[in-house]
Design an enzyme around this catalytic site. Structure first.
Site, PDB file in Angstrom:
ATOM      1  N   ARG A  18       0.807  -1.104  -0.325  1.00  0.00           N
ATOM      2  CA  ARG A  18       0.294   0.445   0.130  1.00  0.00           C
ATOM      3  C   ARG A  18       0.821   1.304  -0.033  1.00  0.00           C
ATOM      4  O   ARG A  18       1.395   1.722   0.416  1.00  0.00           O
ATOM      5  CB  ARG A  18      -0.805   0.034   1.062  1.00  0.00           C
ATOM      6  CG  ARG A  18      -1.664  -1.177   0.979  1.00  0.00           C
ATOM      7  CD  ARG A  18      -3.135  -0.979   0.100  1.00  0.00           C
ATOM      8  NE  ARG A  18      -4.083  -1.981   0.187  1.00  0.00           N
ATOM      9  CZ  ARG A  18      -4.268  -2.763  -0.549  1.00  0.00           C
ATOM     10  NH1 ARG A  18      -3.144  -3.233  -1.677  1.00  0.00           N
ATOM     11  NH2 ARG A  18      -5.172  -3.739  -0.600  1.00  0.00           N
ATOM     12  N   GLU A  19       0.764   2.177  -0.494  1.00  0.00           N
ATOM     13  CA  GLU A  19       1.301   3.635  -1.154  1.00  0.00           C
ATOM     14  C   GLU A  19       0.465   4.576  -0.411  1.00  0.00           C
ATOM     15  O   GLU A  19      -0.562   4.557  -0.532  1.00  0.00           O
ATOM     16  CB  GLU A  19       1.912   4.100  -2.444  1.00  0.00           C
ATOM     17  CG  GLU A  19       2.151   3.077  -3.067  1.00  0.00           C
ATOM     18  CD  GLU A  19       1.414   1.946  -3.884  1.00  0.00           C
ATOM     19  OE1 GLU A  19       0.482   1.844  -3.786  1.00  0.00           O
ATOM     20  OE2 GLU A  19       2.315   0.517  -3.728  1.00  0.00           O
ATOM     21  N   ARG A  45      -7.230  23.275 -11.092  1.00  0.00           N
ATOM     22  CA  ARG A  45      -6.589  21.928 -10.444  1.00  0.00           C
ATOM     23  C   ARG A  45      -6.332  21.504 -11.699  1.00  0.00           C
ATOM     24  O   ARG A  45      -7.204  20.261 -12.198  1.00  0.00           O
ATOM     25  CB  ARG A  45      -7.395  21.681  -9.483  1.00  0.00           C
ATOM     26  CG  ARG A  45      -8.347  21.963  -7.798  1.00  0.00           C
ATOM     27  CD  ARG A  45      -7.068  22.446  -7.589  1.00  0.00           C
ATOM     28  NE  ARG A  45      -7.476  22.470  -6.124  1.00  0.00           N
ATOM     29  CZ  ARG A  45      -6.708  23.181  -5.392  1.00  0.00           C
ATOM     30  NH1 ARG A  45      -5.748  23.208  -5.243  1.00  0.00           N
ATOM     31  NH2 ARG A  45      -6.600  23.561  -4.489  1.00  0.00           N
ATOM     32  N   ALA A  57      -8.990  28.065   2.240  1.00  0.00           N
ATOM     33  CA  ALA A  57      -8.975  26.409   3.072  1.00  0.00           C
ATOM     34  C   ALA A  57      -6.914  26.205   2.461  1.00  0.00           C
ATOM     35  O   ALA A  57      -6.183  27.338   1.407  1.00  0.00           O
ATOM     36  CB  ALA A  57      -9.114  24.647   2.351  1.00  0.00           C
ATOM     37  N   LEU A  59      -3.124  24.573   3.998  1.00  0.00           N
ATOM     38  CA  LEU A  59      -2.064  23.301   4.895  1.00  0.00           C
ATOM     39  C   LEU A  59      -2.095  23.120   6.475  1.00  0.00           C
ATOM     40  O   LEU A  59      -1.623  24.742   6.829  1.00  0.00           O
ATOM     41  CB  LEU A  59      -1.148  23.237   4.369  1.00  0.00           C
ATOM     42  CG  LEU A  59      -1.265  21.978   2.610  1.00  0.00           C
ATOM     43  CD1 LEU A  59       0.083  21.938   2.323  1.00  0.00           C
ATOM     44  CD2 LEU A  59      -1.976  21.647   2.283  1.00  0.00           C
ATOM     45  N   GLU A  74      -5.807  31.577   6.062  1.00  0.00           N
ATOM     46  CA  GLU A  74      -5.961  31.436   4.614  1.00  0.00           C
ATOM     47  C   GLU A  74      -7.204  31.895   4.672  1.00  0.00           C
ATOM     48  O   GLU A  74      -7.694  33.010   2.686  1.00  0.00           O
ATOM     49  CB  GLU A  74      -6.555  29.448   5.101  1.00  0.00           C
ATOM     50  CG  GLU A  74      -5.827  28.415   5.371  1.00  0.00           C
ATOM     51  CD  GLU A  74      -4.303  28.578   4.131  1.00  0.00           C
ATOM     52  OE1 GLU A  74      -4.081  29.453   3.167  1.00  0.00           O
ATOM     53  OE2 GLU A  74      -3.294  28.405   4.382  1.00  0.00           O
ATOM     54  N   GLU A  78      -6.841  34.145   1.129  1.00  0.00           N
ATOM     55  CA  GLU A  78      -7.774  34.051   0.424  1.00  0.00           C
ATOM     56  C   GLU A  78      -8.940  34.816  -0.553  1.00  0.00           C
ATOM     57  O   GLU A  78      -8.722  35.165  -1.397  1.00  0.00           O
ATOM     58  CB  GLU A  78      -8.035  32.158   0.370  1.00  0.00           C
ATOM     59  CG  GLU A  78      -6.763  31.711   0.555  1.00  0.00           C
ATOM     60  CD  GLU A  78      -7.369  30.232  -0.298  1.00  0.00           C
ATOM     61  OE1 GLU A  78      -8.448  30.159  -0.667  1.00  0.00           O
ATOM     62  OE2 GLU A  78      -6.632  28.977  -0.046  1.00  0.00           O
ATOM     63  N   PRO A  96      -8.819   8.674   2.389  1.00  0.00           N
ATOM     64  CA  PRO A  96      -8.044   8.125   3.001  1.00  0.00           C
ATOM     65  C   PRO A  96      -7.550   6.408   2.710  1.00  0.00           C
ATOM     66  O   PRO A  96      -6.732   5.630   2.650  1.00  0.00           O
ATOM     67  CB  PRO A  96      -9.529   7.341   4.280  1.00  0.00           C
ATOM     68  CG  PRO A  96     -10.552   7.483   3.115  1.00  0.00           C
ATOM     69  CD  PRO A  96     -10.169   8.994   2.636  1.00  0.00           C
ATOM     70  N   GLU A 101      -4.428  12.463   5.318  1.00  0.00           N
ATOM     71  CA  GLU A 101      -4.640  13.975   5.233  1.00  0.00           C
ATOM     72  C   GLU A 101      -5.726  13.568   6.347  1.00  0.00           C
ATOM     73  O   GLU A 101      -7.133  13.396   5.776  1.00  0.00           O
ATOM     74  CB  GLU A 101      -5.024  14.922   4.189  1.00  0.00           C
ATOM     75  CG  GLU A 101      -5.411  15.906   4.591  1.00  0.00           C
ATOM     76  CD  GLU A 101      -5.675  16.995   3.044  1.00  0.00           C
ATOM     77  OE1 GLU A 101      -5.891  17.952   2.877  1.00  0.00           O
ATOM     78  OE2 GLU A 101      -5.715  16.057   2.204  1.00  0.00           O
ATOM     79  N   GLU A 123      -1.672  31.377  -6.384  1.00  0.00           N
ATOM     80  CA  GLU A 123      -3.138  32.325  -5.404  1.00  0.00           C
ATOM     81  C   GLU A 123      -3.298  33.539  -6.467  1.00  0.00           C
ATOM     82  O   GLU A 123      -4.110  34.043  -5.720  1.00  0.00           O
ATOM     83  CB  GLU A 123      -2.714  32.573  -3.927  1.00  0.00           C
ATOM     84  CG  GLU A 123      -2.398  31.218  -3.449  1.00  0.00           C
ATOM     85  CD  GLU A 123      -2.221  32.066  -1.845  1.00  0.00           C
ATOM     86  OE1 GLU A 123      -2.380  33.103  -1.296  1.00  0.00           O
ATOM     87  OE2 GLU A 123      -2.643  31.149  -0.941  1.00  0.00           O
TER      88      GLU A 123
END
Length: 230
Positions: A18-19, A45, A57, A59, A74, A78, A96, A101, A123
């Site tokens: 599994r990666e 995207r 949104a 990180l 954020e 943004e 998942p 994440e 951005e």
């Protein structure tokens, strides 16, 4: 971020590879103003080769930064907004199947405008606009908003806003957002017109059950008398 390859023993005893992408986590914001509008961004995207409607949104990539502080950062970066009231809406495991994440969606209220931020790199291509919350719900249900974080945050915010609105006012409360989708309007009006009970599983009826008050229809809007609500 890091990329791992794990050998996992499956329930039947077989070993599978599994990666996994290790992720620092992220935050997103449903910024809701007094007119029941939310701030949505559109951003290109590349994996899907198009622009998507999304929530502000980012990180959790600053050492020691609390999630709510990251969400406020954020929101400012943004969409040039600040908020004085924050609450957690929903926590998500974004994908998942390949990443750990974890993302927390906040509801931000008490909004105020900030000076326009200097945006560079990706951005610089961000565009944002106000969208009525009930229209955002409809866009998600029509498949126009497909970003999973945005869909989850919008639906959670709509549910939170409707229940709170019904409890916070006195007199007549017009629960409009939950009956804006045409098929729901038609069903509610038809059921009331034939003097039958509302669907007990519907969002409308769940809210009305909490209020414990009579319901009537005025111009395809559910109206509840809550003058005596505590």
């Amino acid at each position: 971020m890091a990329f791992l390859v794990d050998d996992v023993v499956m329930p039947g005893g077989r070993t599978a590879r599994r990666e996994v992408v290790e992720h620092p986590g992220a935050v997103a914001v449903v910024a809701l103003d007094a007119q029941r509008r939310i701030a949505l961004v559109t951003q290109y995207r590349h994996p899907v080769r198009r622009r998507l409607w999304e929530l502000p949104a980012g990180l959790l990539d600053a050492a020691g930064e609390e999630p709510v502080a990251a969400a406020a950062r954020e929101l400012a970066e943004e969409v040039d907004l600040a908020a004085d009231r924050w609450e957690v809406l929903v926590d998500l495991a974004v994908s998942p199947g390949f990443t750990d994440e974890a993302l927390r969606v906040f509801l931000a209220r008490g909004l105020s405008a900030l000076p326009a931020a200097d945006r560079v790199d990706e951005e610089a291509d961000l565009r944002w606009s106000w969208v009525a919350l009930d229209e955002a719900v409809a866009m998600a249900l029509r498949g126009e908003i497909v970003n999973a974080t945005a869909v989850a945050g919008i639906l959670a915010a709509a549910d939170r806003a409707e229940i709170r609105g019904a409890r916070d006012f006195r007199g007549e409360v017009r629960i409009e957002a939950i009956v804006r989708v045409p098929h729901i309007v038609d069903r509610v009006v038809r059921q009331r017109a034939t003097d039958r009970r509302l669907d007990p599983c519907s969002p409308t009826n769940r809210i009305l059950d909490r209020l414990g008050k009579a319901v009537r229809i005025v111009n395809a809007t559910v109206v509840v008398d809550v003058a005596s609500t505590d």
